[in-house]
Write a protein that holds these residues in place. Structure first.
Motif, PDB file in Angstrom:
ATOM      1  N   TYR A  97       0.944  -1.280  -0.178  1.00  0.00           N
ATOM      2  CA  TYR A  97      -0.030   0.094   0.031  1.00  0.00           C
ATOM      3  C   TYR A  97       0.735   1.021  -0.295  1.00  0.00           C
ATOM      4  O   TYR A  97       2.300   1.488   0.652  1.00  0.00           O
ATOM      5  CB  TYR A  97      -0.503   0.049   1.593  1.00  0.00           C
ATOM      6  N   THR A  98       0.310   2.018  -0.778  1.00  0.00           N
ATOM      7  CA  THR A  98       1.101   3.223  -0.210  1.00  0.00           C
ATOM      8  C   THR A  98       0.085   4.942  -0.341  1.00  0.00           C
ATOM      9  O   THR A  98      -0.754   4.584  -0.548  1.00  0.00           O
ATOM     10  CB  THR A  98       1.980   3.801  -1.564  1.00  0.00           C
ATOM     11  N   ALA A  99       0.807   5.612  -0.086  1.00  0.00           N
ATOM     12  CA  ALA A  99       0.146   6.778   0.198  1.00  0.00           C
ATOM     13  C   ALA A  99       0.861   8.402  -1.272  1.00  0.00           C
ATOM     14  O   ALA A  99       2.235   8.349  -0.392  1.00  0.00           O
ATOM     15  CB  ALA A  99      -0.076   7.558   2.210  1.00  0.00           C
ATOM     16  N   GLY A 100       0.064   8.761  -1.230  1.00  0.00           N
ATOM     17  CA  GLY A 100       1.207   9.626  -2.258  1.00  0.00           C
ATOM     18  C   GLY A 100       0.656  10.653  -2.669  1.00  0.00           C
ATOM     19  O   GLY A 100      -0.394  10.984  -2.627  1.00  0.00           O
ATOM     20  N   GLY A 101       0.790  11.746  -3.568  1.00  0.00           N
ATOM     21  CA  GLY A 101      -0.226  12.846  -4.493  1.00  0.00           C
ATOM     22  C   GLY A 101      -0.807  13.801  -3.430  1.00  0.00           C
ATOM     23  O   GLY A 101      -1.655  14.784  -3.155  1.00  0.00           O
ATOM     24  N   PHE A 102       0.519  14.066  -2.421  1.00  0.00           N
ATOM     25  CA  PHE A 102       0.002  14.860  -1.567  1.00  0.00           C
ATOM     26  C   PHE A 102      -0.364  16.216  -2.044  1.00  0.00           C
ATOM     27  O   PHE A 102       0.420  17.237  -2.137  1.00  0.00           O
ATOM     28  CB  PHE A 102       0.558  14.891   0.301  1.00  0.00           C
ATOM     29  N   GLU A 103      -0.896  17.362  -1.230  1.00  0.00           N
ATOM     30  CA  GLU A 103      -1.263  18.622  -1.961  1.00  0.00           C
ATOM     31  C   GLU A 103      -2.501  19.557  -1.128  1.00  0.00           C
ATOM     32  O   GLU A 103      -3.367  19.051  -0.377  1.00  0.00           O
ATOM     33  CB  GLU A 103      -1.155  18.949  -3.112  1.00  0.00           C
ATOM     34  N   VAL A 104      -2.263  20.966  -1.108  1.00  0.00           N
ATOM     35  CA  VAL A 104      -2.903  21.606  -0.374  1.00  0.00           C
ATOM     36  C   VAL A 104      -2.972  23.078  -1.700  1.00  0.00           C
ATOM     37  O   VAL A 104      -2.304  23.086  -1.624  1.00  0.00           O
ATOM     38  CB  VAL A 104      -2.832  22.667   0.882  1.00  0.00           C
ATOM     39  N   SER A 105      -4.788  23.243  -2.013  1.00  0.00           N
ATOM     40  CA  SER A 105      -4.520  23.969  -2.871  1.00  0.00           C
ATOM     41  C   SER A 105      -6.314  24.692  -2.192  1.00  0.00           C
ATOM     42  O   SER A 105      -6.722  24.167  -1.647  1.00  0.00           O
ATOM     43  CB  SER A 105      -5.236  24.077  -4.276  1.00  0.00           C
ATOM     44  N   LYS A 106      -6.553  26.081  -2.744  1.00  0.00           N
ATOM     45  CA  LYS A 106      -7.653  26.772  -2.083  1.00  0.00           C
ATOM     46  C   LYS A 106      -8.791  25.987  -2.700  1.00  0.00           C
ATOM     47  O   LYS A 106     -10.447  26.329  -2.608  1.00  0.00           O
ATOM     48  CB  LYS A 106      -7.514  28.373  -2.579  1.00  0.00           C
ATOM     49  N   TYR A 107      -8.392  25.452  -4.171  1.00  0.00           N
ATOM     50  CA  TYR A 107      -9.445  24.419  -4.766  1.00  0.00           C
ATOM     51  C   TYR A 107      -9.798  23.334  -3.696  1.00  0.00           C
ATOM     52  O   TYR A 107     -11.440  22.933  -3.749  1.00  0.00           O
ATOM     53  CB  TYR A 107      -9.403  24.443  -5.974  1.00  0.00           C
ATOM     54  N   ILE A 108      -9.033  22.225  -3.621  1.00  0.00           N
ATOM     55  CA  ILE A 108      -9.523  21.027  -3.015  1.00  0.00           C
ATOM     56  C   ILE A 108      -9.144  20.637  -0.817  1.00  0.00           C
ATOM     57  O   ILE A 108      -9.308  20.070  -0.911  1.00  0.00           O
ATOM     58  CB  ILE A 108      -9.097  20.373  -3.481  1.00  0.00           C
ATOM     59  N   GLY A 109      -8.703  21.831  -0.998  1.00  0.00           N
ATOM     60  CA  GLY A 109      -8.230  21.897   0.547  1.00  0.00           C
ATOM     61  C   GLY A 109      -7.051  20.850   0.574  1.00  0.00           C
ATOM     62  O   GLY A 109      -5.900  20.924   0.098  1.00  0.00           O
ATOM     63  N   MET A 110      -7.124  20.032   1.570  1.00  0.00           N
ATOM     64  CA  MET A 110      -5.758  19.287   1.334  1.00  0.00           C
ATOM     65  C   MET A 110      -6.430  17.778   0.679  1.00  0.00           C
ATOM     66  O   MET A 110      -7.072  17.774   1.577  1.00  0.00           O
ATOM     67  CB  MET A 110      -5.336  19.389   2.940  1.00  0.00           C
ATOM     68  N   ARG A 111      -5.484  17.254   0.477  1.00  0.00           N
ATOM     69  CA  ARG A 111      -5.583  15.553  -0.435  1.00  0.00           C
ATOM     70  C   ARG A 111      -4.670  14.881  -0.693  1.00  0.00           C
ATOM     71  O   ARG A 111      -3.859  15.024  -0.111  1.00  0.00           O
ATOM     72  CB  ARG A 111      -6.068  16.178  -1.907  1.00  0.00           C
ATOM     73  N   ILE A 112      -5.215  13.589  -0.594  1.00  0.00           N
ATOM     74  CA  ILE A 112      -3.832  11.831  -0.024  1.00  0.00           C
ATOM     75  C   ILE A 112      -4.104  11.341  -0.841  1.00  0.00           C
ATOM     76  O   ILE A 112      -5.449  11.710  -0.621  1.00  0.00           O
ATOM     77  CB  ILE A 112      -3.817  11.855   1.298  1.00  0.00           C
ATOM     78  N   PHE A 113      -4.152  10.708  -1.890  1.00  0.00           N
ATOM     79  CA  PHE A 113      -4.291   9.520  -2.403  1.00  0.00           C
ATOM     80  C   PHE A 113      -3.678   8.310  -1.633  1.00  0.00           C
ATOM     81  O   PHE A 113      -2.574   8.335  -0.904  1.00  0.00           O
ATOM     82  CB  PHE A 113      -3.339   9.543  -3.876  1.00  0.00           C
ATOM     83  N   TYR A 114      -4.720   7.239  -1.717  1.00  0.00           N
ATOM     84  CA  TYR A 114      -3.793   6.548  -1.088  1.00  0.00           C
ATOM     85  C   TYR A 114      -4.281   4.558  -1.266  1.00  0.00           C
ATOM     86  O   TYR A 114      -5.396   4.887  -1.997  1.00  0.00           O
ATOM     87  CB  TYR A 114      -4.161   6.351   0.270  1.00  0.00           C
ATOM     88  N   GLY A 115      -3.919   3.084  -1.403  1.00  0.00           N
ATOM     89  CA  GLY A 115      -4.297   2.423  -2.073  1.00  0.00           C
ATOM     90  C   GLY A 115      -2.665   0.909  -1.378  1.00  0.00           C
ATOM     91  O   GLY A 115      -2.304   1.814  -1.798  1.00  0.00           O
ATOM     92  N   GLY A 116      -3.769   0.246  -2.802  1.00  0.00           N
ATOM     93  CA  GLY A 116      -2.431  -0.636  -3.292  1.00  0.00           C
ATOM     94  C   GLY A 116      -3.333  -2.534  -2.989  1.00  0.00           C
ATOM     95  O   GLY A 116      -4.763  -2.970  -2.770  1.00  0.00           O
ATOM     96  N   PRO A 117      -2.968  -3.058  -3.771  1.00  0.00           N
ATOM     97  CA  PRO A 117      -3.358  -4.361  -4.140  1.00  0.00           C
ATOM     98  C   PRO A 117      -3.685  -5.135  -3.249  1.00  0.00           C
ATOM     99  O   PRO A 117      -4.195  -5.851  -2.624  1.00  0.00           O
ATOM    100  CB  PRO A 117      -2.611  -4.258  -5.303  1.00  0.00           C
ATOM    101  N   GLY A 118      -2.984  -5.383  -2.061  1.00  0.00           N
ATOM    102  CA  GLY A 118      -1.621  -6.256  -0.997  1.00  0.00           C
ATOM    103  C   GLY A 118      -1.951  -7.184  -1.429  1.00  0.00           C
ATOM    104  O   GLY A 118      -0.749  -7.055  -2.317  1.00  0.00           O
ATOM    105  N   SER A 119      -2.063  -8.021  -1.198  1.00  0.00           N
ATOM    106  CA  SER A 119      -1.819  -9.893  -1.824  1.00  0.00           C
ATOM    107  C   SER A 119      -2.515 -10.014  -3.093  1.00  0.00           C
ATOM    108  O   SER A 119      -2.862 -11.510  -3.779  1.00  0.00           O
ATOM    109  CB  SER A 119      -2.472 -10.470  -1.401  1.00  0.00           C
ATOM    110  N   MET A 120      -3.980  -8.732  -3.634  1.00  0.00           N
ATOM    111  CA  MET A 120      -4.826  -9.549  -4.562  1.00  0.00           C
ATOM    112  C   MET A 120      -4.895  -8.569  -5.640  1.00  0.00           C
ATOM    113  O   MET A 120      -4.042  -7.359  -5.896  1.00  0.00           O
ATOM    114  CB  MET A 120      -6.695  -9.138  -4.117  1.00  0.00           C
ATOM    115  N   ARG A 121      -5.402  -8.905  -6.847  1.00  0.00           N
ATOM    116  CA  ARG A 121      -5.266  -7.954  -8.191  1.00  0.00           C
ATOM    117  C   ARG A 121      -6.066  -7.295  -7.996  1.00  0.00           C
ATOM    118  O   ARG A 121      -7.796  -7.515  -7.772  1.00  0.00           O
ATOM    119  CB  ARG A 121      -4.750  -9.114  -9.140  1.00  0.00           C
ATOM    120  N   ALA A 122      -6.649  -6.198  -8.584  1.00  0.00           N
ATOM    121  CA  ALA A 122      -7.793  -5.186  -8.416  1.00  0.00           C
ATOM    122  C   ALA A 122      -9.096  -5.890 -10.080  1.00  0.00           C
ATOM    123  O   ALA A 122      -7.983  -6.267 -10.789  1.00  0.00           O
ATOM    124  CB  ALA A 122      -7.530  -3.495  -8.954  1.00  0.00           C
TER     125      ALA A 122
END
Length: 381
Positions: A356-381
């Protein structure tokens, strides 16, 4: 390069601590089964939804919360006296995503909906921490360390794959905590896919909490504590449709906040207050939180050794439309305002970067604070 590696190691260790924070306070369940038959007095009406869900409409004054010894004489507060004020005005592009409304259960006024487990006449019950013995736990997302009186965000709706019959679950979640070690109170709300909790693999809204004093934890109506007040929306409701990989994205607005007059900790879905934890139930989070988490969590007997999907099942690097995100991340401050957290008090990362990873962290007046996260673990999407 060495500096980058050092930062990565530090974040990994931080999230390992985060992911295990509370493992030493794991509550051992006394029952043999995680799902039990519960009977309630005050059933006013039973409703079967078009999607097959069955709800019992329970007299609001006969709900499980009042089995708690501290709530015997509790007077229900039907709505908050006040709400935190939004300090950040955000304008979202109309084609970015749309808000999902929870399923509406038409229970009569004066009652509350309680979900039955699919395919049986049992009420859906579950112990957040107590399956078998030790639980395995992984997290990816963003955490804030500092005083707070609430947390909110737009949660991107997905249905991570969880094996049928699995005792593990995958959550898209917000947590608030206070305390430390064996004395940590925790309350949370968000979306969860949990076959043992609901009898299916749908994404549903749930609430959960941990009492650091008694060392017990619970989900929804599994044990007394959480007070439900809304007669149309409650824990267990389906949140649908889910987002589409590479297509239309769906979000739901989740808030947890302390109402200063009563001291209750309220939960709202799409700005609808649906219920609360009375502040007097907790020893360590009674007055405020000192820690918050937004992101994905997998937990269960095999959640790490045979890890399941988190979020969309894809790594954070794939970006918007393909990866789960949480945005508009706010905390409620001591003045009763929802504000963007101080970046110096925020960290993001994962307890296991290979899954699992977390990334794409950003802060802006349009979206506020945002983070992307997730992952396949041992499974495939």
């Amino acid at each position: 390069m060495k500096g980058t590696q050092a930062i990565s190691v530090t974040l990994l260790m931080s999230f390992l601590v985060l992911a295990t924070r509370g493992k030493d306070v794991r509550y051992r369940r006394q029952e043999e089964d995680s799902t039990q038959i519960l009977t309630y007095q005050g059933v006013n009406k039973t409703i079967q939804m078009e999607d097959g869900d069955v709800y019992d409409c329970i007299d609001v004054y006969k709900q499980p919360a009042f089995n708690h010894p501290l709530l015997k004489d509790h007077k229900i507060q039907m709505k908050p006296n006040s709400f935190p004020v939004w300090m950040d005005t955000q304008t979202f592009p109309s084609d970015s995503f749309s808000q999902v409304q929870p399923s509406i259960i038409k229970c009569p006024i004066g009652t509350i909906p309680i979900l039955r487990s699919n395919g049986s006449s049992t009420i859906a019950t579950h112990n957040i921490d107590g399956l078998k013995n030790d639980m395995q736990w992984e997290r990816a997302g963003l955490r804030y360390i500092g005083d707070l009186f609430g947390a909110r965000a737009l949660i991107n709706v997905w249905e991570p794959k969880v094996n049928k019959g699995s005792q593990d679950y995958s959550s898209l979640w917000i947590d608030i905590e206070n305390g430390g070690g064996q004395h940590t109170d925790r309350m949370g709300a968000g979306l969860r896919v949990s076959p043992t909790l609901s009898g299916d693999a749908f994404s549903r809204f749930h609430v959960a909490w941990y009492d650091g004093y008694s060392k017990k934890s619970c989900v929804d109506f599994r044990c007394p504590g959480y007070v439900q007040v809304h007669h149309n929306v409650g824990p267990g409701t389906r949140i649908q449709p889910s987002s589409v990989y590479g297509g239309l994205q769906k979000v739901v607005d989740i808030q947890i906040f302390k109402e200063p007059t009563s001291g209750h900790w309220w939960v709202s879905v799409n700005k609808m207050p649906i219920g609360y934890w009375p502040g007097g139930l907790f020893e360590f989070i009674r007055y405020k939180g000192d820690f918050a988490f937004w992101g994905g969590q997998v937990e269960g007997p095999t959640a790490a050794s045979n890890s399941l999907q988190m979020g969309s099942g894809h790594f954070a690097s794939e970006g918007f439309g393909k990866v789960a995100f949480i945005e508009g991340i706010d905390i409620a401050d001591h003045k009763g305002r929802f504000v963007t957290p101080d970046k110096s008090r925020v960290e993001h990362g994962s307890s296991d970067h290979s899954r699992y990873t977390a990334g794409g962290f950003e802060v802006s007046k349009y979206i506020g604070m945002r983070i992307f996260y997730g992952g396949p673990g041992s499974m495939r999407a």
